[in-house]
Design a protein around this motif. Structure first.
Motif, short mmCIF file in Angstrom:
data_model
loop_
_atom_site.label_atom_id
_atom_site.label_comp_id
_atom_site.label_asym_id
_atom_site.label_seq_id
_atom_site.Cartn_x
_atom_site.Cartn_y
_atom_site.Cartn_z
N ALA A 27 0.83 -1.20 0.00
CA ALA A 27 0.00 0.00 0.00
C ALA A 27 0.86 1.25 0.00
O ALA A 27 1.97 1.27 0.55
CB ALA A 27 -0.91 -0.01 1.21
N ALA A 28 0.35 2.30 -0.63
CA ALA A 28 1.11 3.55 -0.70
C ALA A 28 1.40 4.09 0.70
O ALA A 28 2.51 4.56 0.99
CB ALA A 28 0.35 4.57 -1.52
N LEU A 29 0.41 4.03 1.58
CA LEU A 29 0.58 4.55 2.94
C LEU A 29 -0.23 3.69 3.90
O LEU A 29 -1.40 3.41 3.63
CB LEU A 29 0.12 6.00 3.01
CG LEU A 29 0.25 6.76 4.32
CD1 LEU A 29 0.38 8.27 4.04
CD2 LEU A 29 -0.94 6.53 5.27
N SER A 99 12.14 8.69 -2.23
CA SER A 99 12.19 8.58 -3.69
C SER A 99 10.80 8.41 -4.30
O SER A 99 10.60 8.67 -5.48
CB SER A 99 13.09 7.41 -4.11
OG SER A 99 12.48 6.16 -3.83
N LYS A 100 9.85 7.93 -3.50
CA LYS A 100 8.50 7.66 -3.99
C LYS A 100 7.49 8.74 -3.62
O LYS A 100 6.39 8.76 -4.15
CB LYS A 100 8.02 6.31 -3.45
CG LYS A 100 8.87 5.12 -3.89
CD LYS A 100 8.37 3.83 -3.28
CE LYS A 100 9.22 2.64 -3.70
NZ LYS A 100 9.15 2.41 -5.16
N LEU A 101 7.87 9.62 -2.70
CA LEU A 101 6.93 10.58 -2.11
C LEU A 101 7.28 12.00 -2.48
O LEU A 101 8.42 12.44 -2.33
CB LEU A 101 6.95 10.43 -0.58
CG LEU A 101 6.21 11.48 0.24
CD1 LEU A 101 4.71 11.36 0.03
CD2 LEU A 101 6.55 11.34 1.72
N PHE A 174 7.02 10.62 -8.82
CA PHE A 174 6.52 10.21 -7.51
C PHE A 174 5.42 9.18 -7.70
O PHE A 174 4.78 9.11 -8.74
CB PHE A 174 6.00 11.40 -6.71
CG PHE A 174 4.91 12.19 -7.39
CD1 PHE A 174 3.58 11.83 -7.25
CD2 PHE A 174 5.23 13.29 -8.17
CE1 PHE A 174 2.57 12.56 -7.88
CE2 PHE A 174 4.22 14.02 -8.81
CZ PHE A 174 2.90 13.65 -8.66
N GLU A 175 5.22 8.38 -6.67
CA GLU A 175 4.15 7.39 -6.65
C GLU A 175 3.10 7.72 -5.61
O GLU A 175 2.01 7.14 -5.61
CB GLU A 175 4.74 6.00 -6.41
CG GLU A 175 5.65 5.56 -7.54
CD GLU A 175 6.39 4.27 -7.24
OE1 GLU A 175 5.86 3.44 -6.46
OE2 GLU A 175 7.50 4.08 -7.76
N LEU A 176 3.43 8.66 -4.71
CA LEU A 176 2.50 9.16 -3.71
C LEU A 176 2.78 10.63 -3.53
O LEU A 176 3.93 11.04 -3.37
CB LEU A 176 2.67 8.42 -2.38
CG LEU A 176 1.95 9.00 -1.16
CD1 LEU A 176 0.45 8.93 -1.32
CD2 LEU A 176 2.40 8.27 0.13
N GLN A 200 -3.69 14.56 -13.98
CA GLN A 200 -2.60 13.94 -14.72
C GLN A 200 -1.82 12.97 -13.85
O GLN A 200 -1.43 11.88 -14.30
CB GLN A 200 -1.69 15.01 -15.30
CG GLN A 200 -2.33 15.87 -16.37
CD GLN A 200 -1.59 17.16 -16.59
OE1 GLN A 200 -0.39 17.28 -16.32
NE2 GLN A 200 -2.29 18.17 -17.10
N ALA A 201 -1.58 13.35 -12.60
CA ALA A 201 -0.85 12.47 -11.70
C ALA A 201 -1.64 11.19 -11.42
O ALA A 201 -1.08 10.10 -11.39
CB ALA A 201 -0.54 13.20 -10.39
N SER A 202 -2.95 11.34 -11.24
CA SER A 202 -3.80 10.16 -11.02
C SER A 202 -3.77 9.25 -12.24
O SER A 202 -3.67 8.02 -12.12
CB SER A 202 -5.23 10.59 -10.71
OG SER A 202 -5.33 11.25 -9.48
N THR A 203 -3.87 9.83 -13.43
CA THR A 203 -3.84 9.05 -14.66
C THR A 203 -2.52 8.31 -14.81
O THR A 203 -2.47 7.18 -15.31
CB THR A 203 -4.07 9.97 -15.88
OG1 THR A 203 -5.35 10.59 -15.75
CG2 THR A 203 -4.02 9.18 -17.17
N ALA A 204 -1.43 8.94 -14.34
CA ALA A 204 -0.12 8.32 -14.42
C ALA A 204 0.07 7.22 -13.37
O ALA A 204 1.07 6.51 -13.39
CB ALA A 204 0.98 9.36 -14.26
N GLY A 205 -0.89 7.09 -12.43
CA GLY A 205 -0.84 6.00 -11.47
C GLY A 205 -0.47 6.38 -10.06
O GLY A 205 -0.36 5.51 -9.19
#
Length: 256
Positions: A27-29, A99-101, A174-176, A200-205
């Motif tokens: 999970a992301a968080l 790196s992900k946030l 970023f992923e989150l 756009q960020a949501s569309t990118a995942g």
């Protein structure tokens, strides 16, 4: 002399994607009984929530409800009194989590001697981006501050500072993304540009958690989390959230 490579594209800046050939991630968080007390009473009562990859969550509540405290713990900027949070299974503040946030704080801060463009370059290179220049130009264009790219954001008005901070938050992969009151100080065009960037960020995942008083944003999310006086009072579908009542100060916090 301008360091911009060329004017922004006429289309919106596309979000950098981390999803290509990406392995299955936790999970992301995940927050597990995370709590905080500043010494004069609880700022955040034990809170357990889980945000999955790709989720888009509105975090609402009155001033002092615990939203900023929760987000700062999640970023690793603040230590919890008890409990904990993981970001894709990693401790907040760790190299992997960082790196992900991407974090867009409620009060923009900048280096005094760096221009907007230099902030973007610094952030992009910090995250090992090689083809960042055109995206930087596109972000500035989308936010309406392309012509201010060589200026010092530390001297900007509140609204321009917010736009510069948004560009810096979105330049990196970023992923989150955790966002704290991003609409403050923005004009109508700035708000619309930010909403487009969220889309756009949501569309990118990417997963998004946006703390906001802009209640119209709630309708653009699938899930709403509401805090009052440091306690969770709602976690459910945004279509079921009575947002205006949930941000009221009055009332006893009841978890459901």
């Amino acid at each position: 002399m301008s360091r911009h490579p060329k004017p922004p594209n006429s289309t919106s800046a596309s979000a950098p994607s981390n999803t290509q050939n990406a392995p299955v991630l936790p999970a992301a968080l995940i927050a597990t009984n995370v709590a905080k007390d500043y010494g004069d009473g609880p700022a955040l009562y034990p809170l357990s929530v889980r945000v999955e990859e790709h989720e888009r969550v509105a975090l609402i509540g009155h001033n002092g409800s615990g939203k900023t405290t929760f987000l700062r713990i999640a970023t690793g900027l603040l230590e919890p009194a008890s409990g904990g949070i993981t970001i894709f299974g990693q401790e907040p503040g760790s190299m992997v989590a960082r790196s992900k946030l991407s974090y867009l704080a409620d009060t923009p801060t900048f280096y005094d001697d760096l221009s907007v463009w230099e902030h973007l370059e610094y952030t992009a290179r910090l995250h090992n981006m090689t083809a960042w220049e055109q995206r930087a130009a596109d972000l500035l264009g989308q936010l309406g501050i392309y012509e201010r790219g060589d200026d010092l954001p530390s001297r900007f008005s509140r609204g321009l500072k917010q736009k510069a901070a948004i560009a810096i938050a979105f330049i990196r992969p970023f992923e989150l993304m955790l966002v704290d009151e991003p609409f403050v100080g923005l004009d109508a065009d700035g708000k619309e540009a930010l909403l487009d960037l969220f889309d756009q960020a949501s569309t990118a995942g990417a997963a998004l958690v946006v703390a906001t008083h802009e209640l119209s944003f709630v309708s653009r999310t699938a899930r709403t989390i509401a805090l009052r006086d440091g306690a969770l009072i709602f976690d459910g579908e945004s279509s079921q959230a009575q947002a205006r009542g949930l941000v009221a100060v009055e009332g006893t916090a009841t978890q459901y």
